[in-house]
Design a protein around this motif. Structure first.
Motif, short mmCIF file in Angstrom:
data_model
loop_
_atom_site.label_atom_id
_atom_site.label_comp_id
_atom_site.label_asym_id
_atom_site.label_seq_id
_atom_site.Cartn_x
_atom_site.Cartn_y
_atom_site.Cartn_z
N ARG A 101 0.83 -1.21 0.00
CA ARG A 101 0.00 0.00 0.00
C ARG A 101 0.86 1.26 0.00
O ARG A 101 0.65 2.18 -0.80
N ASP A 102 1.83 1.29 0.89
CA ASP A 102 2.65 2.49 1.03
C ASP A 102 3.73 2.59 -0.06
O ASP A 102 3.97 3.68 -0.59
N ARG A 105 1.61 2.77 -3.56
CA ARG A 105 0.43 3.64 -3.55
C ARG A 105 -0.82 2.89 -4.03
O ARG A 105 -1.54 3.30 -4.94
N ILE A 106 -1.04 1.73 -3.41
CA ILE A 106 -2.21 0.88 -3.71
C ILE A 106 -3.25 1.09 -2.62
O ILE A 106 -2.91 1.24 -1.44
N ARG A 107 -4.51 1.07 -2.98
CA ARG A 107 -5.57 1.17 -1.98
C ARG A 107 -5.48 -0.01 -1.01
O ARG A 107 -5.16 -1.13 -1.43
N PRO A 108 -5.74 0.22 0.27
CA PRO A 108 -5.58 -0.85 1.27
C PRO A 108 -6.31 -2.14 0.91
O PRO A 108 -5.75 -3.24 1.02
N GLY A 109 -7.57 -2.04 0.49
CA GLY A 109 -8.33 -3.25 0.13
C GLY A 109 -7.72 -3.96 -1.06
O GLY A 109 -7.65 -5.20 -1.08
N ASP A 110 -7.27 -3.20 -2.04
CA ASP A 110 -6.64 -3.81 -3.21
C ASP A 110 -5.33 -4.50 -2.83
O ASP A 110 -5.01 -5.57 -3.37
N ALA A 111 -4.58 -3.89 -1.94
CA ALA A 111 -3.32 -4.50 -1.49
C ALA A 111 -3.56 -5.82 -0.77
O ALA A 111 -2.86 -6.81 -1.00
N ARG A 112 -4.58 -5.85 0.09
CA ARG A 112 -4.90 -7.09 0.80
C ARG A 112 -5.34 -8.19 -0.16
O ARG A 112 -4.93 -9.35 -0.04
#
Length: 239
Positions: A101-102, A105-112
């Motif tokens: 995510r950090d 720069r991926i959205r948290p839900g997309d990263a999970r």
């Protein structure tokens, strides 16, 4: 993959020509391939596309879809490797997903979801060397057939997202072997069905047959396929 045997000679010629230059300083083939592909496509960014024949345009678009699939397949493999190493925590993040995510720069839900799908697509890569993320036993919700189809470039990242969601939400009563049979049939159906119809069938197929209580306690609708069915509902099959 390419119609009529046509090849993207300009792009892939550039990729392979550059690979020898890249590997002179980058030793690992994965890093070299990624760098060569990036440079190769960059080299034709401003190419005069009006010189392409109609069939070349079609072949090039088809080739781009195949390349996109293989790039995503490689990305998933790298994310699974990073998670197996517990790379995120080792560099100070709370988890692999938090690091993705950090860092990218991926959205948290997309990263999970990226981490989850990556691990479900790579279940036969051998033991994990880092004790923090030890793999569990098979649940039947893994995605080996989907991974193979993606690597071949015959399905898209969007198809992968649909299959992953469906397999994740299969009723708990579907046994491991039946779930594996269901997962094995979907990539071929995805490749032969229109994108607008196939996801709808996949979503319907994960529910229980009409009149059968679902895991949420509600009774399923009449359009759904039986639990674990390997056939799409008639209204959703490709024409």
């Amino acid at each position: 993959m390419l119609a009529g045997g046509l090849m993207l000679s300009v792009v892939f010629g550039s990729v392979f020509d550059m690979s020898s230059q890249v590997t002179g300083t980058i030793t690992h083939p994965v890093v070299g391939a990624v760098a060569a592909a990036f440079d190769g496509f960059g080299a034709v960014r401003d190419a005069a596309l009006f010189g392409l024949a109609d069939e070349d345009v079609e072949a090039a678009i088809e080739g781009c879809h195949g390349v996109r699939a293989r790039v995503f397949d490689t990305e998933l493999a790298l994310v699974a490797e990073a998670d197996g190493r517990d790379l995120g925590r080792r560099v100070g993040a709370a988890s692999t997903a938090a690091w993705l995510r950090d860092r990218f720069r991926i959205r948290p839900g997309d990263a999970r979801r990226l981490v989850e799908v990556a691990n479900r697509m790579r279940v036969d890569d051998g033991p994990v060397d880092y004790a923090a993320n030890v793999r569990g036993s098979l649940s039947g919700r893994e995605l080996p057939a989907t991974a193979a189809a993606l690597a071949e470039g015959v399905i898209s990242p969007e198809h992968v997202a649909v299959v992953a969601k469906v397999m994740r939400t299969l009723p708990t009563g579907v046994p491991v072997d039946k779930a594996q049979e269901v997962e094995a049939i979907w990539p071929g159906s995805a490749a032969s069905s229109t994108r607008s119809r196939w996801p709808g069938w996949a979503s319907a197929s994960c529910t229980c047959s009409p009149g059968t209580p679902s895991t949420s306690g509600r009774t399923s609708g009449t359009a759904a396929a039986p639990c674990g069915s390997t056939r799409p509902p008639a209204a959703s099959r490709a024409v």
